[in-house]
Design an enzyme around this catalytic site. Sequence first.
Site, PDB file in Angstrom:
ATOM      1  N   LYS A  55       0.812  -1.227   0.000  1.00  0.00           N
ATOM      2  CA  LYS A  55       0.000   0.000   0.000  1.00  0.00           C
ATOM      3  C   LYS A  55       0.845   1.277   0.000  1.00  0.00           C
ATOM      4  O   LYS A  55       0.433   2.270  -0.567  1.00  0.00           O
ATOM      5  CB  LYS A  55      -1.024   0.017   1.140  1.00  0.00           C
ATOM      6  CG  LYS A  55      -0.473  -0.164   2.517  1.00  0.00           C
ATOM      7  CD  LYS A  55      -1.597  -0.339   3.513  1.00  0.00           C
ATOM      8  CE  LYS A  55      -1.060  -0.660   4.891  1.00  0.00           C
ATOM      9  NZ  LYS A  55      -0.311  -1.939   4.943  1.00  0.00           N
ATOM     10  N   THR A  56       2.037   1.221   0.596  1.00  0.00           N
ATOM     11  CA  THR A  56       2.881   2.433   0.548  1.00  0.00           C
ATOM     12  C   THR A  56       3.294   2.715  -0.893  1.00  0.00           C
ATOM     13  O   THR A  56       3.158   3.837  -1.388  1.00  0.00           O
ATOM     14  CB  THR A  56       4.132   2.254   1.433  1.00  0.00           C
ATOM     15  OG1 THR A  56       3.693   2.071   2.771  1.00  0.00           O
ATOM     16  CG2 THR A  56       5.051   3.453   1.356  1.00  0.00           C
TER      17      THR A  56
ATOM     18  N   GLU B 154      -2.731   6.511   2.462  1.00  0.00           N
ATOM     19  CA  GLU B 154      -2.501   5.095   2.756  1.00  0.00           C
ATOM     20  C   GLU B 154      -3.280   4.766   4.021  1.00  0.00           C
ATOM     21  O   GLU B 154      -3.107   5.411   5.061  1.00  0.00           O
ATOM     22  CB  GLU B 154      -0.997   4.892   2.969  1.00  0.00           C
ATOM     23  CG  GLU B 154      -0.659   3.517   3.441  1.00  0.00           C
ATOM     24  CD  GLU B 154       0.853   3.325   3.644  1.00  0.00           C
ATOM     25  OE1 GLU B 154       1.662   4.119   3.116  1.00  0.00           O
ATOM     26  OE2 GLU B 154       1.206   2.360   4.344  1.00  0.00           O
TER      27      GLU B 154
END
Length: 783
Positions: free
Chosen positions: A147-148, A192
């Site tokens: 997700k980062t 995020e």
Amino acid sequence: MKPASEERSAPADVAREEFRSRAVSLDLPRLLTREQHRIHLVGVAGSGMSGLAALLIEFGHTVSGSDKVSTTETNRLQRLGLRFYEQHRREHADPADLVVFSSAIKNDNPVLVSGRDSGKPVVRRAEALAAIMTAKRGVVIAGMHGKTTTSAMTAHVLREGGLHPSHYVGAEIQILGTNAHWDPRGDYFVAEGDESDGTLRCFHPEHCLILNIEEEHLDFYADLAAIEKVFASLVEQTAGKVFYNIDDPNTARLCAKRKNTISFGFSDEADYRGGDVKLNAFSSDFRVYLREQKLGEAVLNVPGPHNVHNALGVIALAVELGIPFEKIAASLRKFEHARRRFEIKYESERFLLVDDYAHHPTEIRATLKTARATGRKRVLAMFQPHRYSRTKALCTWFGSAFDDADRVVVTDVYPASEPPIPGISGQTIVDEIVKCGHRAASYQPRFERVHWDIGNALGGGDIVLSLGAGNIHEQLSILAADLVIAEKLQAIVGEGDVRLYEPLSKHTTLRVGGPAQFWVEPQSEDAFAQLIRFCRDENLPLFVMGRGSNLLVRDGGIRGVVIHPSGGDFDKIEVNGSEITAGTGVKLREVAYAARAANLGGLEWMEGIPGVVGGGLRMNAGAMGAQTFENVTRIRYLDSEGNPHVKNRDELEVFYRQFPLLENNFAISATFRAEPAERTKIDSRLRESQEKRRTTQPIAKSAGCIFKNPDSIPAGKLVDELGLKNSRVGNARVSEVHGNFIVNDGEATAADMLQLIENIKSVARTKRGIDLETEVQIVGESE
Ligand code: EPU
């Protein structure tokens, strides 16, 4: 004395009261995005908290923060206006109108407690972030892995697409400039979302993008169902489109029922579909289809199939937001990774060092696969497990995650504020890896030694990875810095061997000692001279080591360059009349036998010395009543500038077991004088020496005689008379055969050896008034 907070002036108290009453029905979005306040962040150094601090500063709030550590991030934020405290104290909450805390902060944290006690609003990081998001059209990127990278990629693509997005990402992102930024010009806010603590529930975004869902954070969640529930809330609370990875079964199951979803992946069913993927070492090429229609080709400038998946999600979102595909493709071509995501720390023709944040088995498998796809010869990995709870919960998964690594070194668990769980350590993971049939996994409980283990195993063509969410990257950085030097050393010695962290226990007859930071085997005098000059210029300590027969290396090893002149010029031996010239790496025993072959006598005593010419000269070694310099006619050496010199015996100052010239200069060769003799006489003297050794000296791992013989009595006899034979420290023991030998009975350490030496010295001093002096050379760093 009253607490400081009660001593404040009346107007401030009134203002505070007003604020408190408003806080009962707290309008957090308004407070954070349309007003200006004093806000304190507890745990501000955390990767998520520092991004929030940056946003709050951009909004014009007066921001303070506390943490038990300072980081480069807190330093940067201080320059932007953060008031930072490197500890948590009750009074930090006093001036604040609002306290925000990280999930890593325990309930008894003094700032948190005082904030709550005083009745002021205290909110979680995600609550604050969700409130900020309401000021824009929110896009939440969620999932267990990636997700980062995906949030950063989304913000980058939207930015390149001219949408001026604001962003909040959980790591430093070079391509975005910072981990968080508020851009008043744009409508979108890309964030995020963190699933680790259930706060994903706080968000009510316009769109969300879900990458994958599986077992993780089992310290917080009971099981997968509990995790899915949190993701389900996010999906329910999303007003617009839900973008989801159709290839991930858990994600697909969760999202398929919902209306207004857009799927992405490689499946034929995907709305946005990838195909014809070509994985390159550091990038991927693929085609993108929107259902039946081909959108075009994309080149993603970060490696690994998992990142193609991530990019497909970003493409789907960006296209739906109206950015033309060509523009998106151009942005992906330029995209650069976040820090610690397949981050290249060192790259040369021979070596590639990469750091990655992977700490879940799925991430490790993906990262190692990516490493394998670089086409390098072998994949070596250092892995630091993150959290005891994860190590315990997922240990069997970890076991099979390392199939793509040729060698794995696992360090101890990075606790991340968790207390240890008995029986859980890095060994737990190694056991699981071994159970899966891997033959090259080992546990290194001492963190600072991990780079030794990997560095010493390193060969040309290898890729090395540091894996983990803790501080394992520090070990890779040390390795990278040392590799820079190692490669320069290699350039100097050409064909000669250069090794990092070579265990000196392999190169000493005692079989004891830590590693040499740089082990170098030059093959020529010229290379040796260049090495001397290189060490001088680079301020590197230099130590020359022959056979290591008279050497006790401490357990911390030798810092700097250890030169082992052997092979090439240094192994040459030449007989000229009754003179024998031998290189510094030639064994004294070989000199004795070369003399015998030429019917030359007088050097037979050398048969009994386990060392090489260089060591024999350095120590003026001796046996059978003879000593080295009695036979030397001249020597050739290099001075501390690397310049060669030749000196005759009469120009040299020599003592019993000591030759000072070689303390700062380096032997290259020596010429010995022998006498013509009958072969039978030579043989009988050789036999005499052999017999003497066989009958009076131990056949065991030793460094020869430990002490110089004092004038009054041979040291061996003294130790014997003192009744110290067979005395021991650990596995170091005084030989029962000869009192001046300490033998290594097994895995003895240098510390054992040194302690035993001290014990003997102390007894000799107290009982006989004799100060024993060591003959053996003691070098290196203690631990
Ligand atoms: N002795 C004992 N008990 C012992 C050991 C020795 O009573 O446990 C007695 C011997 O019986 C002898 C005297 O001590 O009367 C001297 O012993 P040794 O003849 O073994 O000679 P050393 O002085 O101990 C020297 C070198 C050795 C070399 C031998 C043989 C030194 C410090 N040592 O030993 O060199 O091999 O002579 O020529 O000069 C070395 O330097 O590392 C080494 C092994």
